[in-house]
Write an enzyme that holds these catalytic residues in place. Structure first.
Site, PDB file in Angstrom:
ATOM      1  N   GLU A 254       1.310   6.705  -6.722  1.00  0.00           N
ATOM      2  CA  GLU A 254       0.247   7.716  -6.835  1.00  0.00           C
ATOM      3  C   GLU A 254       0.849   9.133  -6.831  1.00  0.00           C
ATOM      4  OE1 GLU A 254      -2.974   6.938  -3.999  1.00  0.00           O
ATOM      5  OE2 GLU A 254      -2.997   9.078  -3.550  1.00  0.00           O
TER       6      GLU A 254
ATOM      7  N   LYS B  60       0.842  -1.207   0.000  1.00  0.00           N
ATOM      8  CA  LYS B  60       0.000   0.000   0.000  1.00  0.00           C
ATOM      9  C   LYS B  60       0.876   1.255   0.000  1.00  0.00           C
ATOM     10  CE  LYS B  60      -3.304   2.911   0.127  1.00  0.00           C
ATOM     11  NZ  LYS B  60      -3.588   3.698   1.288  1.00  0.00           N
TER      12      LYS B  60
ATOM     13  N   ASN C 264       1.001   4.193  -2.846  1.00  0.00           N
ATOM     14  CA  ASN C 264       0.881   5.634  -2.607  1.00  0.00           C
ATOM     15  C   ASN C 264       2.044   6.405  -3.230  1.00  0.00           C
ATOM     16  OD1 ASN C 264      -1.279   4.768  -1.090  1.00  0.00           O
ATOM     17  ND2 ASN C 264      -0.850   6.114   0.635  1.00  0.00           N
TER      18      ASN C 264
END
Ligand code: 2AM
Length: 487
Positions: free
Chosen positions: A195, A188, A192
């Site tokens: 992202e 995760k 990110n």
């Protein structure tokens, strides 16, 4: 309580993400118990379960009532602030839990905290999962991308639930068992970081089109809508098109132009870059996006610097570059530069994951990771299907850049990519993400780099030795002596 009235699962921590995930689980038909330290949020959630449902959701006001309302072996999701609040919540809840029960932390937790808690939980006979949840409020409510790591047995206890609750794409639900330990949180975290890279690259495309291309917000909305029908189709491109359309209710023009140019952050991007450095993995696009957030934060200094440098004679070159620009071609070039830059950014993220997987023996399945990012999460994109296929073709792929399909796409786009970066450089419009991606590409693809000279320097001043291209062994040379002698 009668066994038949017990809930299938529990969720503690009813801020935005918690409330929405609880309602999502209940809506999918799994009876759920909810709890929050401040009880007003329990009432709020009950009201929503009633008005949006009715859904099978019960509210509880003490840790004990909450835990005892869940069927054994119990699975309890915690969605509170990462760090100490998670420890405090585990402390309060685990008192009432029994061996074989599971704690699932759904926060953006540092993976080592999860690994510590796994050990602590195991000491009490409890199972533990650290589960990355992406998709924001909307995703949590209607289908997030879920990245659970830790106990495989614990995963199997909730598999039926998470597979229903996660976003659904044509090749399955956006969830899979990630691996042992803190792997779910780590994946995760890198999601990110990726992202950050995507958002930075999009903002650079915007900057070039607006300031070099002279395009209006209306033009940009149309371009991004168009891009969203092709290879760039993704959540971030779609929402960007929408952002350009929103008028400012307090004045003239569009709201986007009135937003202070200072980017906030919560730390997962920084962790990604720190981990890349720890593992000796180059992640320059992600690092550039983080650096840009830091520089954006220096608003007052930048305003001052603009003045000082203008006084020192700096002339804006944008105007000169802009004249004679073929807008149609620029738009097409920027699309290609964005796509190629994105491939390099994902290559960095995936290689960081691979390095960690090797270090920790997580056995990550990169094709599966790309698949579960296809829906629900912020980086969801059509392009992830291509990444999935690349890793299916070759699970040991050294880099996305050398997957035969991506390699072809990069080669097709490199002329446009170089034009955009070159244009931006001459116009003085910074494109750190695109430049970092292009430099990454050009460094990685070159069979010979100037690292020979750096090795010579290291050997000269530190006797660090060097290897030769033509014979094995470590060599040291008395560089200075030989150089002076040959004069
Ligand atoms: P609260 O509503 O009682 O503040 C996001 O802040 C969520 O984390 C909220 O549900 C909040 O509960 C919870 N939270 C923050 N710190 C906490 C703590 N120390 N113990 C329990 N819950 C906490």
């Amino acid at each position: 309580m009668e066994a038949s009235t017990l809930s299938r699962i529990g969720l503690a921590g009813l801020a935005v993400m918690g409330q929405n995930l609880a309602l999502n689980i209940a809506e999918k038909g799994f009876p759920i118990s909810v709890y929050n330290r401040t009880t007003s949020k329990v009432d709020e959630t009950l009201d929503r379960a009633h008005s949006e449902g009715p859904y099978p959701l019960t509210g509880h006001r003490t840790p004990r009532d909450f835990i005892l309302s869940i069927k054994k072996p119990r699975s309890v999701i915690i969605l509170v602030k990462a760090g100490a609040p998670v420890d405090q919540t585990i402390q309060a809840l685990s008192e009432h839990m029994d061996p074989g029960d599971t704690i699932i932390d759904g926060g953006n937790e540092w993976y080592e905290n999860t690994e510590r808690r796994i050990v602590e939980a195991n000491n009490k006979g409890l199972l533990y999962l650290g589960m990355g949840v992406s998709g924001g409020e909307e995703g949590a409510r209607n289908g997030p991308s879920l990245m659970p790591g830790g106990s495989f047995e614990a995963y199997n206890n909730i598999k039926d639930i998470v597979e229903k609750v996660a976003a659904q794409v044509e090749d399955g639900p956006c969830v899979t068992y990630i691996g042992e330990g803190g792997s779910g949180n780590f994946v995760k975290m890198v999601h990110n970081g990726i992202e950050y890279g995507d958002m930075q690259l999009i903002s650079e495309a915007y900057d070039v089109l607006k300031n070099v291309g002279g395009l209006s917000n209306a033009d940009l909305a149309e371009i991004f809508d168009e891009w969203n029908k092709g290879e760039l189709e993704s959540f971030l491109i779609e929402i960007t098109a929408d952002i350009f359309k929103v008028k400012d209710e307090h004045g003239e023009g569009e709201l986007v132009d009135k937003i202070l140019d200072k980017t906030g952050m919560k730390g997962t991007g920084k962790w990604t870059v720190q981990q890349a450095a720890e593992l000796s993995v180059a992640a320059p696009t992600i690092a550039a996006s983080l650096d840009c957030r830091y520089l954006s934060g220096l608003k007052d200094e930048r305003v001052e610097a603009a003045k000082v440098l203008a006084d020192a004679g700096l002339k804006e070159e944008v105007g000169a570059v802009r004249t004679g620009i073929d807008k149609k071609r620029l738009i097409d070039d920027v699309r290609q530069a964005l796509y190629a830059s994105k491939i390099c950014s994902y290559a960095q993220g995936m290689n960081l994951l691979r390095a960690k997987s090797v270090e920790k023996n997580w056995n990550l399945n990169f094709g599966e990771l790309a698949r579960i990012w296809k829906g629900g999460c912020i980086i969801r994109a059509v392009f992830l299907d291509r990444i999935k296929k690349a890793y299916q073709r070759n699970p040991n792929l050294a880099s996305l850049v050398v997957d035969p399909e991506f390699a072809k796409e990069m080669v097709q786009r490199q002329a446009a990519w170089r034009r955009v970066v070159g244009l931006a450089v001459s116009a003085g419009i910074s494109t750190p993400g695109m430049c970092a991606s292009l430099a990454y590409f050009d460094t990685y693809r070159r069979a010979r780099l100037p690292a020979n000279l750096v090795q010579a320097q290291r050997d000269l001043f530190g006797a660090h030795t060097y290897e030769r291209v033509d014979r094995p062994g470590a060599f040291h040379t008395e560089w200075t002596k030989l150089a002076r002698k040959s004069k």
